[in-house]
Structures are given as structure tokens and as C-alpha cells.
Design a protein around this motif. Structure first.
Motif, PDB file in Angstrom:
ATOM      1  N   LEU A   1      -1.251   0.905 -10.543  1.00  0.00           N
ATOM      2  CA  LEU A   1      -1.444   1.948  -9.539  1.00  0.00           C
ATOM      3  C   LEU A   1      -2.257   1.458  -8.347  1.00  0.00           C
ATOM      4  O   LEU A   1      -2.216   2.066  -7.279  1.00  0.00           O
ATOM      5  CB  LEU A   1      -2.139   3.162 -10.167  1.00  0.00           C
ATOM      6  CG  LEU A   1      -1.441   3.809 -11.365  1.00  0.00           C
ATOM      7  CD1 LEU A   1      -2.182   5.067 -11.784  1.00  0.00           C
ATOM      8  CD2 LEU A   1       0.009   4.121 -11.061  1.00  0.00           C
ATOM      9  N   LEU A   2      -2.992   0.371  -8.513  1.00  0.00           N
ATOM     10  CA  LEU A   2      -3.804  -0.165  -7.423  1.00  0.00           C
ATOM     11  C   LEU A   2      -2.956  -0.493  -6.204  1.00  0.00           C
ATOM     12  O   LEU A   2      -3.423  -0.405  -5.070  1.00  0.00           O
ATOM     13  CB  LEU A   2      -4.556  -1.424  -7.882  1.00  0.00           C
ATOM     14  CG  LEU A   2      -5.573  -1.260  -9.004  1.00  0.00           C
ATOM     15  CD1 LEU A   2      -6.129  -2.623  -9.408  1.00  0.00           C
ATOM     16  CD2 LEU A   2      -6.709  -0.343  -8.573  1.00  0.00           C
ATOM     17  N   PHE A   3      -1.685  -0.865  -6.437  1.00  0.00           N
ATOM     18  CA  PHE A   3      -0.842  -1.335  -5.350  1.00  0.00           C
ATOM     19  C   PHE A   3       0.267  -0.346  -4.994  1.00  0.00           C
ATOM     20  O   PHE A   3       1.119  -0.652  -4.172  1.00  0.00           O
ATOM     21  CB  PHE A   3      -0.213  -2.682  -5.750  1.00  0.00           C
ATOM     22  CG  PHE A   3      -1.222  -3.717  -6.161  1.00  0.00           C
ATOM     23  CD1 PHE A   3      -1.926  -4.428  -5.207  1.00  0.00           C
ATOM     24  CD2 PHE A   3      -1.484  -3.952  -7.498  1.00  0.00           C
ATOM     25  CE1 PHE A   3      -2.863  -5.377  -5.575  1.00  0.00           C
ATOM     26  CE2 PHE A   3      -2.418  -4.906  -7.877  1.00  0.00           C
ATOM     27  CZ  PHE A   3      -3.110  -5.616  -6.917  1.00  0.00           C
ATOM     28  N   GLN A   4       0.258   0.838  -5.593  1.00  0.00           N
ATOM     29  CA  GLN A   4       1.301   1.814  -5.323  1.00  0.00           C
ATOM     30  C   GLN A   4       0.866   2.818  -4.272  1.00  0.00           C
ATOM     31  O   GLN A   4      -0.331   3.042  -4.047  1.00  0.00           O
ATOM     32  CB  GLN A   4       1.680   2.546  -6.620  1.00  0.00           C
ATOM     33  CG  GLN A   4       2.341   1.651  -7.651  1.00  0.00           C
ATOM     34  CD  GLN A   4       2.769   2.405  -8.892  1.00  0.00           C
ATOM     35  OE1 GLN A   4       2.645   3.625  -8.965  1.00  0.00           O
ATOM     36  NE2 GLN A   4       3.270   1.683  -9.892  1.00  0.00           N
ATOM     37  N   THR A   5       1.832   3.439  -3.636  1.00  0.00           N
ATOM     38  CA  THR A   5       1.539   4.490  -2.670  1.00  0.00           C
ATOM     39  C   THR A   5       1.067   5.738  -3.401  1.00  0.00           C
ATOM     40  O   THR A   5       1.278   5.895  -4.610  1.00  0.00           O
ATOM     41  CB  THR A   5       2.783   4.836  -1.853  1.00  0.00           C
ATOM     42  OG1 THR A   5       3.791   5.382  -2.738  1.00  0.00           O
ATOM     43  CG2 THR A   5       3.349   3.595  -1.164  1.00  0.00           C
ATOM     44  N   SER A   6       0.429   6.619  -2.655  1.00  0.00           N
ATOM     45  CA  SER A   6      -0.059   7.864  -3.258  1.00  0.00           C
ATOM     46  C   SER A   6       1.087   8.686  -3.837  1.00  0.00           C
ATOM     47  O   SER A   6       0.935   9.352  -4.865  1.00  0.00           O
ATOM     48  CB  SER A   6      -0.826   8.684  -2.218  1.00  0.00           C
ATOM     49  OG  SER A   6      -1.946   7.966  -1.743  1.00  0.00           O
TER      50      SER A   6
END
Length: 214
Positions: A137-142
Motif C-alpha cells: 500500500l505504500l506505493f498505491q494510490t489512495s
């Protein structure tokens, strides 16, 4: 036997929490290096955590011959350490692209950090699944985060909301900032209120206040 070692277990747990919370003293706001790789394999607090746990196991727990009893006790410490790590990771501000890379490295190193406390890290159950599920999730969009299949089942809604607050402009404060609490005090409040309902109510109340301000 449990009563005999409980003071030691409490002391180890308190020390682990004190080390993890120092991640907020490090700078994760940096941009991505030109090489596309983090400058260091993991953060300083993580190196300290790994060294501390290794010393504790070698200096104290390795001397016990009742290994089953020892692991039953230390596995709970490992689970708590992972939960604290996720909690504090979800509160980090500001988190730049370079900081995300370093924090992702910390996630991998966290498994190595708690490994001496258990037979297998994968046996730690939900905290282990939480660690594995949160890292991407660190690199995913909101938007992708909001639609994650792990949300609600593995990752608590309150933890995701905390993480989304950190992506907002500085004017939109995190729950602990809005309440004018230190991270340590906020963490204690979460410990005293394990109910997800209570945590979401707090965030909701703070959000209502924010809307009134804006």
C-alpha cells in the motif's frame, strides 16, 4: 513460570516499543535517489531493533531449556512488535518517494527483526498477514488503497484512515495532531481502546471538527 519471567517480558516489550517509536525522529521525506534505490537497506531504528532483540534472546531466553514455554511467551512480543510497527508506519509524516522505498525495506527487515522471537515468522498469524498486506500500500494510490481486499479483514479501517491522513496537505492534520497529542500518548489511547468502533468514532469526531474549520 509465567509469573517468574513476566517482568522480563514486560521490560523487553517496553524497550521494543521505545525503539520503534523513534522512527518518527528519522527523515522519510526525501525524494527517490537517481539510482532508484534507497541509500541504506533499512533505517537506523530498525538496525537498533534487530540488535536489541538478538541480544535479548542470546543473553536471556537462550538459557532456558523449556523452549516451548519460551516461544509461547516471546511470540506474543513479536506479534505486539509488528502491530506497533504498522501503527507507527501509518502515522509517518511526511513520506516522500525515497522514504517509501526505505520504509518498504524496513518492512522486509522487520521480519528478520522478530524472527529470533518465534519458530517461524509465518506462524505469527494475523500480525504477519498485516505486515505482508500493508507493505504494497505504500506505493498505491489512495483510490487503490480504498479498494484493497485486505481492508477491514486484515488491515483495520482505522489504520488505513491514519495512513490516508499522512498523504494529505499539512493543513489537514492527523488525528493525534488534531487532538494535540504526542504519538506516544495517541498510541497509549489506542492500546486502551482496542475496539475498532471506538477508534473510528475518534477519527470521525476529529474529521467533523476539521470540516468545520475548513
Amino acid at each position: 513460570m509465567g509469573n517468574a519471567v513476566q517482568p522480563l517480558l514486560n521490560s523487553v516489550g517496553d524497550s521494543i516499543e521505545a525503539i520503534i517509536i523513534t522512527m518518527h525522529q528519522e527523515d522519510f521525506s526525501g525524494s527517490l535517489p537517481t539510482s532508484g534505490k534507497p541509500d541504506v537497506p533499512c533505517s537506523l531504528y530498525m538496525k537498533e531493533l534487530q540488535g536489541f532483540i538478538a541480544r535479548v534472546m542470546n543473553d536471556y531466553f537462550r538459557h532456558f531449556e523449556c523452549y516451548d514455554f519460551v516461544y509461547e511467551s516471546t511470540e506474543a512480543i513479536a506479534q505486539r512488535a509488528i502491530e506497533l510497527f504498522i501503527r507507527n508506519s501509518s502515522l509517518l509524516r511526511s513520506l516522500g518517494e525515497g522514504g517509501k522505498m526505505r520504509l518498504a525495506a524496513d518492512f522486509a527487515q522487520m521480519e528478520l527483526a522478530v524472527a529470533p522471537l518465534c519458530r517461524r515468522v509465518s506462524d505469527l498469524g494475523k500480525p504477519y498477514r498485516l505486515l505482508r498486506s500493508f507493505r504494497p500500500l505504500l506505493f498505491q494510490t489512495s483510490e487503490l488503497i480504498a479498494n484493497s481486499p485486505a481492508l477491514g479483514d486484515i488491515i483495520p479501517f482505522s489504520t488505513i484512515l491514519q495512513f490516508l491522513f499522512t498523504r494529505a496537505p499539512p493543513e489537514l492534520k492527523s488525528p493525534f495532531q488534531r487532538a494535540e497529542w504526542t504519538i506516544a500518548r495517541y498510541s497509549r489511547w489506542l492500546d486502551d481502546h482496542p475496539s475498532e468502533k471506538d477508534r473510528l468514532i475518534l477519527i470521525r469526531c476529529i474529521s467533523i471538527e476539521v470540516r468545520h474549520v475548513f
